[in-house]
Design an enzyme around this catalytic site. Sequence first.
Site, PDB file in Angstrom:
ATOM      1  N   ASP A 192      37.343  39.072   4.282  1.00  4.77           N
ATOM      2  CA  ASP A 192      38.418  38.083   4.240  1.00  4.77           C
ATOM      3  C   ASP A 192      39.182  38.085   2.917  1.00  4.77           C
ATOM      4  O   ASP A 192      40.378  37.821   2.889  1.00  4.77           O
ATOM      5  CB  ASP A 192      37.845  36.682   4.477  1.00  4.77           C
ATOM      6  CG  ASP A 192      37.329  36.534   5.900  1.00  4.77           C
ATOM      7  OD1 ASP A 192      37.827  37.251   6.779  1.00  4.77           O
ATOM      8  OD2 ASP A 192      36.431  35.707   6.114  1.00  4.77           O
ATOM      9  N   VAL A 193      38.493  38.397   1.819  1.00  3.49           N
ATOM     10  CA  VAL A 193      39.151  38.337   0.517  1.00  3.49           C
ATOM     11  C   VAL A 193      40.124  39.501   0.313  1.00  3.49           C
ATOM     12  O   VAL A 193      40.770  39.589  -0.722  1.00  3.49           O
ATOM     13  CB  VAL A 193      38.124  38.310  -0.649  1.00  3.49           C
ATOM     14  CG1 VAL A 193      37.266  37.069  -0.564  1.00  3.49           C
ATOM     15  CG2 VAL A 193      37.276  39.565  -0.669  1.00  3.49           C
TER      16      VAL A 193
END
Lengths: 113, 468
Positions: B397-398
């Site tokens: 996600d990052v």
Amino acid sequence: MEAVDPNIYRLAIFVLAIFVGYYVVWSVTPALHTPLMSVTNAISSVIIVGALLAVGAAAAGAGDGAGFAQGLGFVAVMLASVNIFGGFLVTQRMLAMYKKKEKPAAPKPETEQ
Amino acid sequence: MSVNLAAVLYLVSGILFILALRGLSNPETARRGNYFGMAGMALAVLTTLLVIGLGGMTLVFIAIAVALGGGTGAVIARKIPMTAMPQLVAGFHSLVGMCAVLVAAAALYAPAAFGIADPMGGLKALSLVELSLGAAIGAITFTGSIIAFLKLQGLMSGKPIVFKGQHWLNLGLGVAIAVFIVFLTASGGEARAAFWIITAVALALGVLLIVPIGGADMPVVVSMLNSYSGWAAAALGFTLENTALLVTGALVGSSGAILSYIMCKGMNRSFISVILGGFGGETAAGAAEDTSGRTVKQGSAEDAAFILKNAGKVIIVPGYGMAVAQAQHALKEMCDALKEEGVDVSYAIHPVAGRMPGHMNVLLAEAQVPYDEVFELEDINSAFSQADVAFVIGANDVTNPAAEDDPSSPIYGMPVLQVWKAGTVMFIKRSLGSGYAGIENPLFFRDNTMMLLGDAKKMTESIAKAMH
């Protein structure tokens, strides 16, 4: 003029310490945020001061509540000791792992500080 | 010892604690800072011992308690794996919370021991308010930290527990605490039952406050509880009229609050929405549908080794998945091999890459990655466009570009590492599944992305082997 209540001075210390904390903590490099948490945890165990005073309740001639306070103090000293020793030692263990590059390379600051 | 001398020594100990935190601005000075902290603690304890007098059984009791607790703490500190730091810190917070409750109770039952009794042997109204606040915050910290510990340790599901009327119930309990504090104060400390009711309600509130918060938001929770433990200590600092406690409480309270803020910003979540909870439970069911038509470019360890070896600049993006797979040491070896080939290697860390603030930095430090090769998001994001390879291991996600260009994405607005600007993006992942928030990463389907499917540790080891 009447004297200022000592509680006001304590409030002043507290408020100023919050400001000190604010600036000191913002200057902590993000790479050390985990040691920051473990060391703040260790120092917050300075509450052991209160626990020690409770253990000394009987000696202080604290009356009928003294025995109970001593018991509470004993447990509190124990819990705080877990934190003091555990917190400082685990911080030390972590900090010992942070090593610089061995060969001198182009100096690139990790953060702005 | 005179009261005034003791007060000065407590102040010195508070200043040593400030220096302990100040040292953390740089890894070079941090170790010295930690010694300042230890010295401050030793000074505070010694001063207190001199205040109460060393006579009789008191010292024996104290020695036993310190030996039992200190021994346990030392063993834990030595044994704990670095991946378990978040739950360790949560566990330690719970102890501070409990300690605050016990000390508050002792102050209520034996005020003379703390030198805060009025001439009648009772307590001043202000002291009663302070000590019940300390007990309430301490009790919330205690049970809240236990829940956080259970969730982080995996003994309790990370799924948020939400039910109807939850926030109203919490509000009601908060009001109840306030009412009983007023009641206890009005009774002049005589109504001791009120104190225990405050404590019991606060214990329940601690549980209720943390159960709705999902596993993904745990970095915020741990920081927040850190802050609470500080405020509990500060409240008792007022009761006991002790400067060391006051200063420390203020330091720890603001430290935890700042870390919570940094974590919230790292996830683009408001503090309020984290507290209210419910995030990170449901996985998006829609994700599977639109993936079917798109193709993913898969690579082997040999392909990856070839590209990495011929790269000029490689940026490693580690995530918590790397730590779960215990791949950090294998990763370090792979990077050493790369450096031998003359490749410039650096590491990019997202603020919420680990399970607590700065967690990933500790894990890399443990794998003997030099800290001057590790960079924070804002310092390295501009460097991805010059990198030949972004090597993403255990993160998802990052690195999701949807956070920047898809307003419909749940993580829209979250700061992300712009790995897609690198020549090639390599993802080591066990499967093509989505991240914690159930969000699909469109990067997987781009032409310059190479998916390396498999266990992070095994894959990294094979890449390192293929390089020779």
